[in-house]
Design a protein around this motif. Structure first.
Motif, PDB file in Angstrom:
ATOM      1  N   TYR A 191       0.846  -1.208   0.000  1.00 10.34           N
ATOM      2  CA  TYR A 191       0.000   0.000   0.000  1.00 10.34           C
ATOM      3  C   TYR A 191       0.877   1.253   0.000  1.00 10.34           C
ATOM      4  N   THR A 257       2.105  -7.128  -4.401  1.00 11.23           N
ATOM      5  CA  THR A 257       1.150  -7.459  -3.363  1.00 11.23           C
ATOM      6  C   THR A 257       1.830  -8.492  -2.465  1.00 11.23           C
ATOM      7  N   GLU A 399      -4.355  -2.633  -4.215  1.00 13.34           N
ATOM      8  CA  GLU A 399      -3.570  -1.661  -3.437  1.00 13.34           C
ATOM      9  C   GLU A 399      -3.278  -0.421  -4.287  1.00 13.34           C
TER      10      GLU A 399
END
Ligand SMILES: NC(=O)C[C@H](N)C(=O)O
Length: 613
Positions: A191, A257, A399
């Protein structure tokens, strides 16, 4: 006995011609703007608390690279307290000092001595200094400064404010360092990396996030390798991207991710090959590296809209759940859909809620729940979402889509439509935009590389094979729209513009059909042949004649073009037909192209006879 990770570190260092590392520590203090550092200048940071060596030193030595390491927390620097891992202040740097591979004490000593001796004359000093050890080019030295935050955080505790702080600290120190490493917990690293990629506008230097799954103090850990790899890349390669380095791979930050909570190989970049791999050699995949292509200066945008959310579809989700989620103050949602972007098309109640929200100005991005792949409209169940006003998120990770929304929605100067448009565009390499909907920019020389990447092509030979296979089609497409820049880009990649497509047609055939005089000129001056015949036996000249482009015909003739035998065989009949229709313009072009108006057609008559000339 050396443990296996030490061996890994050793080979990594050897791969980079043994650059050495030196560490300087700063705790939770960023120099204010007025204290920006200049080459050869040293500042004492008076507001530092519990600082051992609170000097920021910029080195003027060309063989040195300077990297700022921002330690935000995460497992890499955690210790066990009452059986749970938690960050511990001031412990990380102390342990690094005990690792020779990460800290060259002798050099550190020399550096400080140099500073002490030269503090007065140093102001404004830019050249080499006799007290600095001269290092060969191969022995590039990476001097890194650690800025430790207080408090250090488990990344699960991070918020958008923390992202802003990282960005601003980098912005303040941007000119003093060659690269930046952010030590960060792995849980929310994807993120942060995604968000920073958008927040950092016009980035020209590497920002690399890394961390570990096991604390650096433990004997078997991944922290040392990860930190070392990130430092070496940040200090030696100008990769102007926000990246994430983990388990010997450098990824684009907004493509990753976290996929594994229990492995050193914790991250995946399912839709984009790594930017670099650190094996025996560090190999940078330069073709993939994203560039800002701008003349604007680096800046960090810290404004982020927090009224955004992720909503994952599941069979049986109720319309009231969706409705509740989409209520104000929600302004942007990433809808995680099935497969290639599908949702039930037999649920009008659900679709109604989505439509109501988009009509009310909520931006909803369609992203797939799948780890790999892209959303499309191949299914009726996907098309209904377009009708409900959703925007296709391409192959973005959730994200990346969420942080992009947060960044775009905070742009107060933009109207809703402009924000939607921005969401559908590829801003930082975070997605391959919907090629069906978007106007394909052929002049983007990355096009072939992007295709090659999606086919997992990595070696030079394969890339060349892909290029040669695609060039004719792309060049013909460029010729069709008169895009000379695209042809130049193809040529720069080493493409041969004379290659023929599946129909044996060259870009010159196409440009002649379209009447793009300048394009024809460009092609002729770059080796195009006027004599190439397509699978129908047609020459570019004949194409230009049929589409009545007089100027092109003249130019081709000037260049030596002539009808092929097959074209000449047919010319008599074609000209008779024009004559029968009284089409004198048509006849004139055939004549210009070198046809003989007295040539008989299939029945023995000539065009001249038919028009009664
Ligand atoms: N491996 C890690 O760093 C996990 C830790 N909980 C964090 O994200 O801070």
């Amino acid at each position: 006995m050396a443990d296996s990770s030490t061996n890994g570190l050793t080979s990594l260092a050897r791969a980079l011609s043994q650059p050495s590392l030196d560490l300087i520590e700063v705790n939770d203090v960023s120099p204010p703007r007025s204290l920006q550092l200049h080459p050869g200048r040293r500042r004492k940071l008076s507001s530092c608390n519990s600082i051992e060596n609170a000097d920021l030193v910029t080195s003027p030595c060309a063989a040195e690279a300077r990297v700022l390491v921002i330690n935000t927390g995460g497992t890499i620097g955690m210790t066990l307290h009452e059986d749970v891992l938690a960050p511990q202040a001031n412990a990380f740097v102390k342990s690094l000092r005990k690792l020779p591979i990460l800290h060259d004490e002798t050099y550190a000593h020399q550096t400080r001595m140099y500073d002490r001796v030269s503090i007065g004359p140093l102001l404004g000093w830019t050249g080499a200094h006799p007290l600095f050890p001269l290092l060969s080019k191969q022995n590039k030295r990476i001097v890194y400064t650690i800025l430790e935050y207080n408090p250090l955080l488990d990344s699960s505790n991070m918020t958008t404010d923390d992202w802003g702080r990282f960005g601003k600290d980098i912005e303040r120190n941007y000119e003093s360092y060659d690269g930046f490493v952010i030590l960060h917990g792995t849980d929310t690293m994807a993120y942060t990396a995604s968000a920073l990629s958008f927040m950092c506008e016009h980035l020209g230097k590497p920002i690399i996030l890394t961390g570990s799954q096991v604390p650096i103090y433990e004997m078997r850990n991944d922290g040392r390798d990860n930190l070392l790899g990130a430092l070496l890349i940040a200090g030696q390669f100008v990769i102007p991207e926000v990246c994430l380095y983990f388990y010997n791979k450098l990824y684009r930050g907004n493509r990753v991710t976290k996929v594994d909570a229990g492995s050193f190989n914790a991250f995946s970049s399912p839709n984009l090959a790594p930017l670099a791999t650190a094996e025996v050699d560090i190999t940078i995949n330069w073709d993939t590296v994203w560039r800002a292509n701008t003349t604007a200066k680096f800046q960090v945008k810290t404004e982020l809209n927090r009224n955004v959310g992720l909503l994952r579809l599941f069979p049986g989700i109720t319309a009231s759940t969706v409705k509740a989620f989409l209520q104000p103050p929600m302004e942007g949602v990433v809808l995680e859909t099935y497969g290639s972007g599908n949702a039930p098309d037999n649920r009008p109640d659900l679709l109604e809620q989505l439509k109501k929200a988009t009509d009310a100005g909520v931006i909803i991005i369609n992203c797939t729940q799948c780890l790999r792949g892209s959303v499309s409209t191949s299914y009726a169940t996907g098309k209904v979402l377009i009708e409900a006003g959703l925007i296709a998120g391409g192959d973005m990770t959730p994200e990346a889509a969420l942080s992009k929304l947060s960044y775009v929605l905070a742009k107060k100067e933009l109207a809703l439509e402009a924000k939607k448009k921005m969401m559908a565009e590829n801003l930082r390499g975070e997605m391959i935009a919907d090629l069906a909907g978007a106007k394909l920019c052929l002049s983007d020389s990355r096009f072939i590389q992007v295709i090659a990447k999606s086919l997992s092509v990595s070696c030079k030979e394969e890339l060349e094979a892909i290029r040669d296979a695609l060039t004719p089609t792309l060049a013909c497409a460029a010729a069709k729209i008169g895009d000379i820049e695209a042809l130049k880009a193809l040529k720069e990649m080493g493409s041969n513009l004379c290659l023929v497509d599946y129909d044996g047609r060259t870009p010159l055939h196409v440009a002649a059909c379209e009447g793009h005089l300048k394009m024809v000129q460009y092609l002729l001056s770059h080796g195009a042949s006027v004599h190439t015949k397509d699978r129908y036996g047609d020459t570019p000249l004949c194409n230009a004649v049929r589409f009545r482009h007089k100027e092109v015909v003249k130019l081709l003739r000037k260049t030596g073009a002539h009808f092929s035998r097959h074209e000449l065989d047919e010319a008599g009949t074609e000209m008779c037909s024009l004559a029968a229709n009284g089409d004198l313009d048509g006849l004139e072009i055939w004549s210009l192209a070198g046809a003989d108006l007295n040539q008989p057609g299939y029945d023995g008559q000539t065009a001249i006879q038919l028009v009664g000339l």
